[in-house]
Scaffold this active site. Structure first.
Site, PDB file in Angstrom:
ATOM      1  N   ASN A   9       0.760  -1.354   0.046  1.00  0.00           N
ATOM      2  CA  ASN A   9      -0.019  -0.146   0.136  1.00  0.00           C
ATOM      3  C   ASN A   9       0.794   1.257   0.010  1.00  0.00           C
ATOM      4  O   ASN A   9       1.798   1.319   0.418  1.00  0.00           O
ATOM      5  CB  ASN A   9      -1.094  -0.144   1.246  1.00  0.00           C
ATOM      6  CG  ASN A   9      -2.020  -1.014   1.007  1.00  0.00           C
ATOM      7  OD1 ASN A   9      -2.176  -1.771   0.004  1.00  0.00           O
ATOM      8  ND2 ASN A   9      -2.756  -1.026   1.855  1.00  0.00           N
ATOM      9  N   VAL A  10       0.169   2.426  -0.575  1.00  0.00           N
ATOM     10  CA  VAL A  10       1.022   3.648  -0.512  1.00  0.00           C
ATOM     11  C   VAL A  10       1.500   4.051   0.816  1.00  0.00           C
ATOM     12  O   VAL A  10       2.689   4.531   0.749  1.00  0.00           O
ATOM     13  CB  VAL A  10       0.147   4.872  -1.427  1.00  0.00           C
ATOM     14  CG1 VAL A  10       0.631   6.102  -1.268  1.00  0.00           C
ATOM     15  CG2 VAL A  10      -0.016   4.310  -2.707  1.00  0.00           C
ATOM     16  N   LYS A  11       0.722   3.980   1.607  1.00  0.00           N
ATOM     17  CA  LYS A  11       1.032   4.348   3.113  1.00  0.00           C
ATOM     18  C   LYS A  11       2.408   3.783   3.705  1.00  0.00           C
ATOM     19  O   LYS A  11       3.283   4.402   4.457  1.00  0.00           O
ATOM     20  CB  LYS A  11      -0.040   4.330   4.260  1.00  0.00           C
ATOM     21  CG  LYS A  11      -0.434   2.878   4.279  1.00  0.00           C
ATOM     22  CD  LYS A  11      -1.690   2.712   5.287  1.00  0.00           C
ATOM     23  CE  LYS A  11      -2.119   1.527   5.587  1.00  0.00           C
ATOM     24  NZ  LYS A  11      -3.223   1.126   6.574  1.00  0.00           N
ATOM     25  N   GLY A  12       2.645   2.637   3.306  1.00  0.00           N
ATOM     26  CA  GLY A  12       3.914   1.916   3.479  1.00  0.00           C
ATOM     27  C   GLY A  12       3.997   1.775   5.115  1.00  0.00           C
ATOM     28  O   GLY A  12       2.974   1.470   5.865  1.00  0.00           O
TER      29      GLY A  12
END
Length: 235
Positions: free
Chosen positions: A110-113
């Site tokens: 996911n982008v949030k990492g």
């Protein structure tokens, strides 16, 4: 000097504290000092014990899997993919079997990492398909074929009765049966209970354990796939 904690199935009293010190002594702590004891529900006591151990550690006998590829920044990952693959790198990720714990796979994809690093969805030259939890192996293979995956990432947190090992072996066998070796996507697994040295035994290309970040995974993927692309060009 070491500090250990444990719970014994006995109520908290002086005898319980003595039992904790006896256990610590049998574990090799000499002398051992009880620094904390607290009743935990009915009939259980939690202890913290501090003491000295005399065991030796031989660093020459320690074996670990060292990172054998450069750790790249996002821009470097993107430029390497463009230069070597000349298309987007496709990654399919999932938790397989009955495993419903998506925290690990989401942290990587996911982008949030995680830990201040963006996940693989952040990389412009990577196309990520996150299938989520409780994915069957046949469905994972089918998705990898449909998406023309370059790499398959599998997270396994549930480890009762070595479920993570059984699931990984089943997954790797299914991919090797479904693909010619030269066309098979990279198989990467991760989870807190994996031994990184077992990749060959489990039939996968790489194992990532506790503390892995998206940047490490992205760097490995472009390194491995770029090396494969270079070999194909030489042929």
């Amino acid at each position: 000097m070491v500090q250990i904690s444990f719970t014994l199935p006995i109520p908290h009293d002086k005898k319980a504290e003595g039992a904790a010190l006896q256990l610590a002594a049998k574990m090799g702590l000499d002398p051992a000092m009880l620094v904390h004891a607290k009743q935990m529900g009915t009939g259980f006591t939690f202890f913290v014990v501090y003491g000295r151990v005399n065991h030796l550690v031989n660093l020459d006998e320690v074996t670990v899997v060292e990172r054998d590829y450069p750790l790249l920044a996002a821009k470097e990952v993107n430029s390497t993919v463009r230069a070597n693959l000349r298309r987007k790198l496709v990654v399919v990720g999932a938790c397989i079997g009955t495993d419903a714990h998506t925290v690990g796979i989401d942290a990587i994809l996911n982008v949030k990492g995680v830990a201040g690093e963006k996940g693989l969805e952040y990389y412009r030259e990577l196309r990520v398909v996150n299938m989520g939890a409780q994915v069957t192996v046949p469905d994972l293979v089918a998705a990898a074929r449909q998406e023309k995956a370059d790499a398959v990432l599998v997270s396994q947190v549930v480890t009762q009765k070595d479920a993570h090992l059984h699931n990984t072996r089943e997954m790797s066998a299914a991919f090797r049966e479904s693909y010619p070796e030269s066309k098979r996507p990279l198989l990467v697994v991760g989870g807190p209970r994996f031994d990184e040295s077992m990749a060959g035994e489990l039939g996968v290309d790489r194992i990532f354990s506790r503390g892995t970040t998206p940047r490490e995974v992205a760097s490995y993927l472009v390194h491995a796939l770029s090396s494969t692309a270079a070999k194909e060009k030489k042929k």
